[in-house]
Structures are given as C-alpha cells and as structure tokens.
Design an enzyme around this catalytic site. Structure first.
Site, PDB file in Angstrom:
ATOM      1  N   ASP A  67       0.811  -1.215   0.000  1.00  0.00           N
ATOM      2  CA  ASP A  67       0.000   0.000   0.000  1.00  0.00           C
ATOM      3  C   ASP A  67       0.846   1.267   0.000  1.00  0.00           C
ATOM      4  OD1 ASP A  67       0.863  -0.505   2.625  1.00  0.00           O
ATOM      5  OD2 ASP A  67      -1.120  -1.155   3.266  1.00  0.00           O
ATOM      6  N   ASN A 136      -8.105  -2.923  13.941  1.00  0.00           N
ATOM      7  CA  ASN A 136      -9.450  -3.300  13.473  1.00  0.00           C
ATOM      8  C   ASN A 136      -9.404  -4.531  12.557  1.00  0.00           C
ATOM      9  OD1 ASN A 136      -8.438  -2.347  11.070  1.00  0.00           O
ATOM     10  ND2 ASN A 136      -9.781  -0.572  10.915  1.00  0.00           N
ATOM     11  N   HIS A 138      -7.512  -4.960   9.861  1.00  0.00           N
ATOM     12  CA  HIS A 138      -7.199  -4.763   8.442  1.00  0.00           C
ATOM     13  C   HIS A 138      -5.869  -5.422   8.076  1.00  0.00           C
ATOM     14  CE1 HIS A 138      -5.167  -0.576   9.272  1.00  0.00           C
ATOM     15  NE2 HIS A 138      -4.239  -1.490   9.220  1.00  0.00           N
TER      16      HIS A 138
END
Ligand code: F6R
Length: 242
Positions: A67, A136, A138
């Site tokens: 990313d 969370n 991810h």
C-alpha cells in the site's frame, strides 16, 4: 494456518526473518510482497544483518508493496516508498528498479491500479507476502467492510486507522485519509503468507483473525481460507490464543 507465539518482539522478528531468508535462499528470484508500519521493522533489521553477514542476497528479487498513502510522493518522508528505502532497500543489494510501491500521485489512478495488478500477475504472482495487522483487523488497508475487495483499490481509511497512523505525523491534519491498497483477492493469490503482530493492542484483531468468523468486518479472518499462512505473534498479541 500455523500460529507461532514468540516470547517478545525480538524473537518474532527473528522467526519471520528465518522464514523470509529460507524463501529467498530456496528461490533467489522470489517475488516478495512487503508491508510497512512498526511491525516489520525488526524483520527488516534482521534481514539487513543477514545480508551483511553474506548469508543472503536480494539481487534477483522483485518486490511489491501492499500500500501507499494517496496524495504523497515517494520522496515524502511519510510515504511508504520512503519507508522501504530507509528501512530496507538502501541497505541491501536489491535492484530498486524491481521494487514496486503504489504511486500515491498516479494521475489516472484507476489505470495505475489495474496496471499494478497486471504487473504482479505478469511476474508470476507473489511467492511470499508479509503482512501486519491493524487494530481493526485490516490487512493492507482493507478496512472493515461489507465485502472483501478483489483487487488493488483506493480506500478510505477509517477514523481508528487514521488515529493509529497519526503517531508518525507531527500534525493530525497531515495524516492521509486515503490509501491505495492491494485487495484481499490480491493478497490471497500469494503462494505463502506471513502475518506478524506485536503488542496487547493487537490481541483482539489476532483472535478474530485466527478464531473468529470469516468476515469482511475483520479482513484478516479471510486468511483462515488460505492454504499456507503462518501467524507470528508475541505473547502480548497472542494473549487470547494462549
Ligand atoms: C502497512 C499495512 C498495514 C499495517 C498495519 C499495522 O503496509 O499494510 O496493514 O501493517 O496498519 O501497522 P503497525 O505495524 O504500524 O502496527
């Protein structure tokens, strides 16, 4: 899914580096999927030491990063390209022309993301993918959602991720709100995956990834369906699995 619980961060970094080194030594032209963030820093330090000791070469490696922040140039010291150069690439014999990080400034973002997917596929796919995990759940920046994303996409970061990322920025306003991220489909096509996590604040995410229902509400849970995943955690992150 194999779960390895290490004593601490130093031990988990070393363990991940051993698997990584074995991969490269078995296939010197491996296609690697790389992550940024705090978690893999120890892994990269170990790899640099192994390289300096003459026991590892990156000369035939190709890498794709998971990313990049949307809107940041690779020269920006907060970009993931910059991170990779500083934390690994500048210290080993990798050919930088064969290191790919999504372009946060791509003019035609959709065309860029399609090309990124195609480039990975054309190289034969990722042999070994390194992942961290968000609080969370991810992986990459595949945030909690109603469906699993199939391919590289532009994503809106959730408030909890923006908050977590803000520790690297002077001002909260400067924290990017969007990122380009490989999709869950992209990650799941990797032949082998290592997910690393350290610290108590990751314990719920790790529990969900390993034991929870498979759901796009906690992206890492999809890894339960992958045939070759190793989860390496320290005792703090693995607390709920003990
Ligand atoms: C980074 C990435 C993210 C991080 C995750 C954990 O390239 O894809 O999924 O792995 O946000 O970040 P750290 O390791 O900083 O806790």
């Amino acid at each position: 899914m194999e779960v390895i619980i290490c004593k601490d961060y130093a031990e988990l970094s070393k363990k991940a580096a051993e698997i990584f080194t074995e991969q490269i030594n078995n296939k010197p032209d491996s296609i690697l999927g790389l992550a940024t963030g705090s978690t893999p820093e120890g892994l990269y330090e170990n790899l640099i030491q192994t390289y300096k000791a003459g026991k590892l070469t990156f000369k035939d490696i190709t890498s794709f990063n998971l990313d990049e922040y949307y809107g940041l140039s690779g020269d920006d010291d907060q970009s993931y390209r910059y991170f990779m150069d500083q934390k690994l690439f500048n210290h080993v014999d990798i050919n930088k022309d064969k290191t790919f990080v999504p372009d946060g400034l791509a003019k035609d973002i959709n065309a860029f993301m399609d090309d990124y997917e195609k480039m990975i596929a054309d190289k034969g796919g990722i042999d070994l993918q390194i992942l961290g995990i968000g609080i969370n759940g991810h992986i990459g920046f595949n945030e909690p959602s109603d469906s699993f994303s199939k391919k590289t996409s532009l994503v809106d970061l959730t408030p909890s991720t923006i908050e977590a990322n803000s520790r690297f920025f002077d001002k909260y306003e400067d924290v990017p709100k969007k990122a380009i991220s490989m999709g869950i489909g992209t990650i799941m096509r990797s032949r082998k995956i290592i997910l690393m996590a350290s610290g108590e604040n990751k314990q719920d995410a790790i529990y969900g990834a390993v034991k929870g229902p498979i759901s796009p509400k906690l992206s890492a849970s999809v890894l339960q369906l992958h045939p070759d995943v190793t989860i390496i955690v320290d005792e703090a992150a693995g607390k709920k699995l003990l």
